[in-house]
Design a protein around this motif. Structure first.
Motif, PDB file in Angstrom:
ATOM      1  N   GLU A   1      15.043   8.570  -1.261  1.00 19.65           N
ATOM      2  CA  GLU A   1      13.808   8.132  -0.609  1.00 19.65           C
ATOM      3  C   GLU A   1      13.019   9.316  -0.059  1.00 19.65           C
ATOM      4  O   GLU A   1      11.791   9.324  -0.103  1.00 19.65           O
TER       5      GLU A   1
ATOM      6  N   ARG B   1      11.019  10.729  -2.920  1.00 15.35           N
ATOM      7  CA  ARG B   1      10.142   9.828  -3.670  1.00 15.35           C
ATOM      8  C   ARG B   1       8.695  10.069  -3.280  1.00 15.35           C
ATOM      9  O   ARG B   1       8.344  10.161  -2.114  1.00 15.35           O
ATOM     10  N   GLU B   2       7.833  10.163  -4.272  1.00 18.16           N
ATOM     11  CA  GLU B   2       6.417  10.428  -4.053  1.00 18.16           C
ATOM     12  C   GLU B   2       5.616   9.175  -4.368  1.00 18.16           C
ATOM     13  O   GLU B   2       5.874   8.501  -5.359  1.00 18.16           O
ATOM     14  N   ILE B   3       4.635   8.872  -3.502  1.00 18.48           N
ATOM     15  CA  ILE B   3       3.746   7.733  -3.738  1.00 18.48           C
ATOM     16  C   ILE B   3       2.306   8.235  -3.768  1.00 18.48           C
ATOM     17  O   ILE B   3       1.989   9.302  -3.255  1.00 18.48           O
TER      18      ILE B   3
ATOM     19  N   LYS C   1      -1.318  12.232  -2.521  1.00 19.12           N
ATOM     20  CA  LYS C   1       0.103  11.983  -2.759  1.00 19.12           C
ATOM     21  C   LYS C   1       0.851  12.203  -1.461  1.00 19.12           C
ATOM     22  O   LYS C   1       0.536  13.105  -0.692  1.00 19.12           O
TER      23      LYS C   1
ATOM     24  N   LYS D   1       4.956  12.093   0.261  1.00 18.71           N
ATOM     25  CA  LYS D   1       6.399  11.964   0.068  1.00 18.71           C
ATOM     26  C   LYS D   1       7.098  12.278   1.376  1.00 18.71           C
ATOM     27  O   LYS D   1       6.516  12.855   2.282  1.00 18.71           O
TER      28      LYS D   1
ATOM     29  N   LYS E   1       5.701   7.722   5.288  1.00 22.39           N
ATOM     30  CA  LYS E   1       4.577   7.661   4.360  1.00 22.39           C
ATOM     31  C   LYS E   1       3.559   6.704   4.948  1.00 22.39           C
ATOM     32  O   LYS E   1       3.903   5.778   5.657  1.00 22.39           O
TER      33      LYS E   1
ATOM     34  N   ALA F   1      -1.160   1.618  -1.283  1.00 21.33           N
ATOM     35  CA  ALA F   1      -0.064   2.584  -1.211  1.00 21.33           C
ATOM     36  C   ALA F   1       1.248   1.871  -1.478  1.00 21.33           C
ATOM     37  O   ALA F   1       1.541   0.854  -0.846  1.00 21.33           O
ATOM     38  N   ASP F   2       2.013   2.387  -2.411  1.00 21.27           N
ATOM     39  CA  ASP F   2       3.362   1.898  -2.693  1.00 21.27           C
ATOM     40  C   ASP F   2       3.390   0.391  -2.961  1.00 21.27           C
ATOM     41  O   ASP F   2       4.269  -0.328  -2.491  1.00 21.27           O
TER      42      ASP F   2
END
Length: 149
Positions: free
Chosen positions: A54, A57-59, A101, A103, A107, A128-129
């Motif tokens: 987690e 992880r990039e969103i 972006k 991460k 976030k 987002a996400d």
């Protein structure tokens, strides 16, 4: 006087030696304790793996402002790598869009849109996400805020 049993040559029966039974409950407790320790270790390793995944992880955070207001002020922020970045753009003609972006563990952020003295309607939208947040404001110096993403 001598003992009669010894003189006659007979003795009281001697009970057979008892075999000592081994207790099983300490072994059962040991096995249960080992299973619990192993289970806890596996759980901790699994949680550690998920936390690491987690954190990397990039969103993509998509900011969007629409409406008929002129010269609006757009303020947006985003958390990335547990740092907050905040930006402001003034005298914006709509529509306005921006992508960032993010991460890390934290976030998200905020999008705030304020109309000017001439008023009008503004609508902010943040995706987002996989979640979308929207807000609308109307009037002079009205503010629409999209947050919680």
């Amino acid at each position: 006087m001598t003992d009669m049993t010894q003189q006659q040559g007979w003795a009281a029966p001697v009970p057979p030696p008892q075999t000592k039974k081994r207790r099983k409950w300490p072994w059962v407790l040991l096995v249960l304790a080992l299973l619990m320790v192993g289970g806890c270790a596996a759980l901790i390793a699994s949680i550690g793996h998920e936390v690491d995944k987690e954190s990397k992880r990039e969103i993509v955070v998509r900011y969007e402002v629409t409406g008929d207001a002129k010269g609006v002020t757009v303020t947006y922020s985003a958390y990335s790598d547990d740092d907050l970045s905040q930006n402001q753009v003034s005298d914006v003609d709509l529509p306005w869009r921006k992508e960032e972006k993010a991460k890390g563990f934290v976030k998200g952020g905020t999008l705030v849109v304020t109309t000017g003295a001439s008023g009008g309607t503004v609508r902010c939208k943040v995706t987002a996400d996989g979640t979308t947040h929207t807000a609308t404001a109307d009037g002079r110096f009205a503010t629409a805020t999209c947050d919680g993403f």
